[in-house]
Design an enzyme around this catalytic site. Sequence first.
Site, PDB file in Angstrom:
ATOM      1  N   ARG A 252      -9.965  10.113   1.397  1.00 21.24           N
ATOM      2  CA  ARG A 252     -10.261   8.889   1.610  1.00 21.24           C
ATOM      3  C   ARG A 252     -11.086   8.149   0.442  1.00 21.24           C
ATOM      4  O   ARG A 252     -11.075   6.902   0.126  1.00 21.24           O
ATOM      5  CB  ARG A 252     -11.386   8.673   2.838  1.00 21.24           C
ATOM      6  CG  ARG A 252     -11.564   7.391   3.325  1.00 21.24           C
ATOM      7  CD  ARG A 252     -12.657   7.156   4.451  1.00 21.24           C
ATOM      8  NE  ARG A 252     -14.013   7.456   3.966  1.00 21.24           N
ATOM      9  CZ  ARG A 252     -14.431   8.656   4.537  1.00 21.24           C
ATOM     10  NH1 ARG A 252     -13.962   9.607   5.373  1.00 21.24           N
ATOM     11  NH2 ARG A 252     -15.703   9.036   3.973  1.00 21.24           N
TER      12      ARG A 252
ATOM     13  N   TYR B 276      -1.635 -18.865   2.101  1.00 23.11           N
ATOM     14  CA  TYR B 276      -1.330 -17.850   2.869  1.00 23.11           C
ATOM     15  C   TYR B 276      -1.683 -17.958   4.304  1.00 23.11           C
ATOM     16  O   TYR B 276      -2.716 -17.963   4.593  1.00 23.11           O
ATOM     17  CB  TYR B 276      -1.117 -16.622   2.355  1.00 23.11           C
ATOM     18  CG  TYR B 276      -0.755 -15.439   3.163  1.00 23.11           C
ATOM     19  CD1 TYR B 276       0.640 -15.492   4.017  1.00 23.11           C
ATOM     20  CD2 TYR B 276      -1.570 -14.350   3.658  1.00 23.11           C
ATOM     21  CE1 TYR B 276       1.047 -14.411   4.838  1.00 23.11           C
ATOM     22  CE2 TYR B 276      -1.238 -13.319   4.348  1.00 23.11           C
ATOM     23  CZ  TYR B 276       0.045 -13.344   5.019  1.00 23.11           C
ATOM     24  OH  TYR B 276       0.451 -12.380   5.901  1.00 23.11           O
TER      25      TYR B 276
ATOM     26  N   LYS C  11       4.614  -6.935  -2.261  1.00 20.69           N
ATOM     27  CA  LYS C  11       5.639  -7.747  -2.783  1.00 20.69           C
ATOM     28  C   LYS C  11       5.962  -7.529  -4.007  1.00 20.69           C
ATOM     29  O   LYS C  11       6.951  -6.580  -4.054  1.00 20.69           O
ATOM     30  CB  LYS C  11       5.003  -9.286  -2.977  1.00 20.69           C
ATOM     31  CG  LYS C  11       3.998  -9.923  -1.541  1.00 20.69           C
ATOM     32  CD  LYS C  11       4.993  -9.654  -0.330  1.00 20.69           C
ATOM     33  CE  LYS C  11       4.386 -10.419   0.987  1.00 20.69           C
ATOM     34  NZ  LYS C  11       2.983  -9.742   1.541  1.00 20.69           N
TER      35      LYS C  11
END
Length: 402
Positions: A55, A107, A210
């Site tokens: 983590r 967005y 993306k």
Amino acid sequence: MTIESTPKLGFGTRAIHVGAPIDPSTGAVIEAVSLSTTFAQSEPAKPLGIYEYSRSSNPNRDNFEQAVASLENAKHAIALGSGSATTALVIQSLPINSHIISGGDVYGGTYRYFTKVANTHGVNATFVGGNLADELQSNIQPNTKLVWLETPSNPTLSITDIAKVAQILKDNEAKTGNKILLVVDNTFLSPYISNPLTLGADVVVHSVTKYINGHSDVVMGVLATNDSELHEQFRFLQNAIGSIPSPFDSWLAHRGLKTLHLRVRQAATSAQKIAEFLVQHPSVVKVNYPGLKSHLHHDVVVRQHRDGLGGGMISFRIAGGAKGAALFTSATKLFTLAESLGGIESLVEVPAVMTHGGIPKAEREANGVYDDLVRVSVGIEDTEDLINDIEQALQKATAAAV
């Protein structure tokens, strides 16, 4: 001399080699996927290597972060579980009762976070219509702590002069002593076309999903900064919150990053030609594309983008209203009707009912997101095939709308 210490190397060379050491034991030129969640220690609190628990850090994540930092001309990068997680991490670093200024054309997921999550822990946002650089000064409040900027904006592809915004904030700090962070979402362009940190931004963020990954098979985010204090704050928050990507996703994204320059240049080259085709088509009402000389802020594009490239995203308004948009997006054959962007395959969508459907209509339309707006993500297929697909879909939409 290591690759990391040679910043004068070209973008493509750094994309391939930074964060990609040869394995010293096997000679493998591609890193292995390190799935282990925990790492052995020789005695209490003394790990055998530099890792303790995944983590906090992981070899695949570290290598990916090194590569992104190099491509964004940054000292530090932090990879996260998604683009939205990246937004959340940045906003959660602000003190309670902070104020954010954001562009109005933003967005839908960012708008949702600012208006339905950030406000519940004392962070409120003002959305500025028009050009943010022109409207910024009048919207700064005593408790303004952050300016959130998309350029190009999603989905109308408006352009903002990053250096101009950075200078306004610098001048304001000199007068008031209030440091306001400038965060730029660089998802639509990728580090290949634009490097906001070199223009004065404090933090740059990406949805890795993306262009950076580029293959529509990873959900992930990343931020980069040259501010070591901010980096430490973000790193602490990430470890505390746990918003991390998996080792395999980090490996996949790093693989995708290696061809970023090739993919983005091809997409941008095709997008330029598609935009020029759309401009002259009688069924198209308006075209939004930064690479067009007719774009309102094309002069900024020339200064701010590599080689004046407009990127791989286009939006346009189609004759026939919402029906016309629905008919067109359902008639394409190579352009898949789907949300997201930046992959090798071309995509098309209607923001008003898809990615931006959660924004109230009046506010949406005030920022140019009308029911007839179509957003296009240009992939890396052959340009002529894409133009032909758009042409036949426009013909079908026009005929059906009559």
